[in-house]
Design a protein around this motif. Structure first.
Motif, PDB file in Angstrom:
ATOM      1  N   THR A 151      19.028 -26.258  -3.809  1.00 18.52           N
ATOM      2  CA  THR A 151      19.093 -25.621  -2.484  1.00 18.52           C
ATOM      3  C   THR A 151      17.773 -25.668  -1.741  1.00 18.52           C
ATOM      4  OG1 THR A 151      18.626 -23.459  -3.466  1.00 18.52           O
ATOM      5  CG2 THR A 151      20.961 -24.062  -3.170  1.00 18.52           C
ATOM      6  N   ALA A 152      16.665 -25.992  -2.430  1.00 20.24           N
ATOM      7  CA  ALA A 152      15.349 -25.983  -1.778  1.00 20.24           C
ATOM      8  C   ALA A 152      14.807 -27.383  -1.503  1.00 20.24           C
ATOM      9  CB  ALA A 152      14.350 -25.220  -2.642  1.00 20.24           C
ATOM     10  N   GLY A 153      15.403 -28.401  -2.090  1.00 18.41           N
ATOM     11  CA  GLY A 153      14.911 -29.762  -1.880  1.00 18.41           C
ATOM     12  C   GLY A 153      13.770 -30.163  -2.795  1.00 18.41           C
ATOM     13  N   THR A 154      13.381 -29.283  -3.696  1.00 23.33           N
ATOM     14  CA  THR A 154      12.285 -29.600  -4.623  1.00 23.33           C
ATOM     15  C   THR A 154      12.792 -30.065  -5.980  1.00 23.33           C
ATOM     16  OG1 THR A 154      12.208 -27.341  -5.475  1.00 23.33           O
ATOM     17  CG2 THR A 154      10.793 -27.869  -3.556  1.00 23.33           C
ATOM     18  N   PHE A 155      14.031 -29.768  -6.273  1.00 21.08           N
ATOM     19  CA  PHE A 155      14.691 -30.079  -7.555  1.00 21.08           C
ATOM     20  C   PHE A 155      13.971 -29.437  -8.733  1.00 21.08           C
ATOM     21  CE2 PHE A 155      16.332 -33.091  -4.578  1.00 21.08           C
ATOM     22  CZ  PHE A 155      17.689 -33.060  -4.858  1.00 21.08           C
ATOM     23  N   ALA A 156      13.318 -28.281  -8.448  1.00 22.56           N
ATOM     24  CA  ALA A 156      12.677 -27.500  -9.504  1.00 22.56           C
ATOM     25  C   ALA A 156      13.670 -26.509 -10.117  1.00 22.56           C
ATOM     26  CB  ALA A 156      11.466 -26.762  -8.953  1.00 22.56           C
ATOM     27  N   ASN A 157      14.597 -26.012  -9.315  1.00 26.32           N
ATOM     28  CA  ASN A 157      15.623 -25.057  -9.780  1.00 26.32           C
ATOM     29  C   ASN A 157      16.991 -25.614  -9.404  1.00 26.32           C
ATOM     30  OD1 ASN A 157      13.807 -22.983 -10.751  1.00 26.32           O
ATOM     31  ND2 ASN A 157      13.269 -22.680  -8.591  1.00 26.32           N
ATOM     32  N   LEU A 158      17.555 -26.379 -10.286  1.00 24.10           N
ATOM     33  CA  LEU A 158      18.811 -27.069  -9.985  1.00 24.10           C
ATOM     34  C   LEU A 158      20.000 -26.115 -10.012  1.00 24.10           C
ATOM     35  CD1 LEU A 158      18.256 -30.283 -12.131  1.00 24.10           C
ATOM     36  CD2 LEU A 158      17.963 -30.037  -9.661  1.00 24.10           C
TER      37      LEU A 158
END
Length: 176
Positions: A151-158
């Protein structure tokens, strides 16, 4: 007494890398079991590496002692290799096992393009269908696609991370 030895030594038994190994490591440790010769005695081993199974244009040709069971070589990336270990006896007879295939692939597969929904798509539905074009890898082949949603575009928290195999479509139900 004259003894004429025309019998080649036993072939070395190749241990590693295994047949048809695919790796991204360019430094390879080759191992084998020592060959034997009951007639004139074992003189040496020779590790050979080539880009064809014919061993006609060697990229490595390492002479080694009769007791040697390993050698480490650094090979060029992104190529297909064949390797073998020749055994030579004191009379000059040689033997070699069949060559083994080794693939060094350090290039990531081509990215999938043409994904839908496109960036910025808004929807009220909670089940979203995704499609994409197939990625490709010309050397070692494509293993799988992964569908990852963040949801953030960082793909840190899928929110979702799933293997899709070689499929080019998938649906996910997302909860707000």
């Amino acid at each position: 007494t004259l003894f004429l030895d025309t019998t080649p030594p036993s072939a070395a038994s190749l241990a590693a890398p295994a047949a048809a190994t695919e790796t991204r490591n360019v430094t390879i440790r080759f191992t084998w079991s020592v060959a034997s010769d009951t007639h004139s005695g074992l003189a040496s081993h020779r590790l050979q590496v080539d880009t064809s199974g014919a061993f006609s244009s060697l990229v490595a040709d390492s002479p080694l002692s009769a007791a040697a069971t390993a050698e480490t070589l650094t090979l060029s990336a992104n190529d297909t290799y064949f390797w073998r270990v020749l055994a030579r006896d004191d009379a000059g007879n040689t033997s070699a096992p069949a060559g083994r295939l080794l693939i060094l692939d350090t290039t990531p597969p081509g990215i999938s393009l043409g994904m839908t929904p496109v960036v910025g798509t808004e929807t009220r539905g909670i089940t979203i269908s995704f499609t994409w074009s197939a990625g490709s890898d010309l050397l070692s082949g494509l293993f799988e696609h992964r569908l990852q949603i963040d949801t953030a575009g960082t793909f840190a928290n899928l929110v979702a991370d799933s293997a899709a195999g070689l499929a080019t479509a998938g649906a996910r139900t997302l909860y707000g």
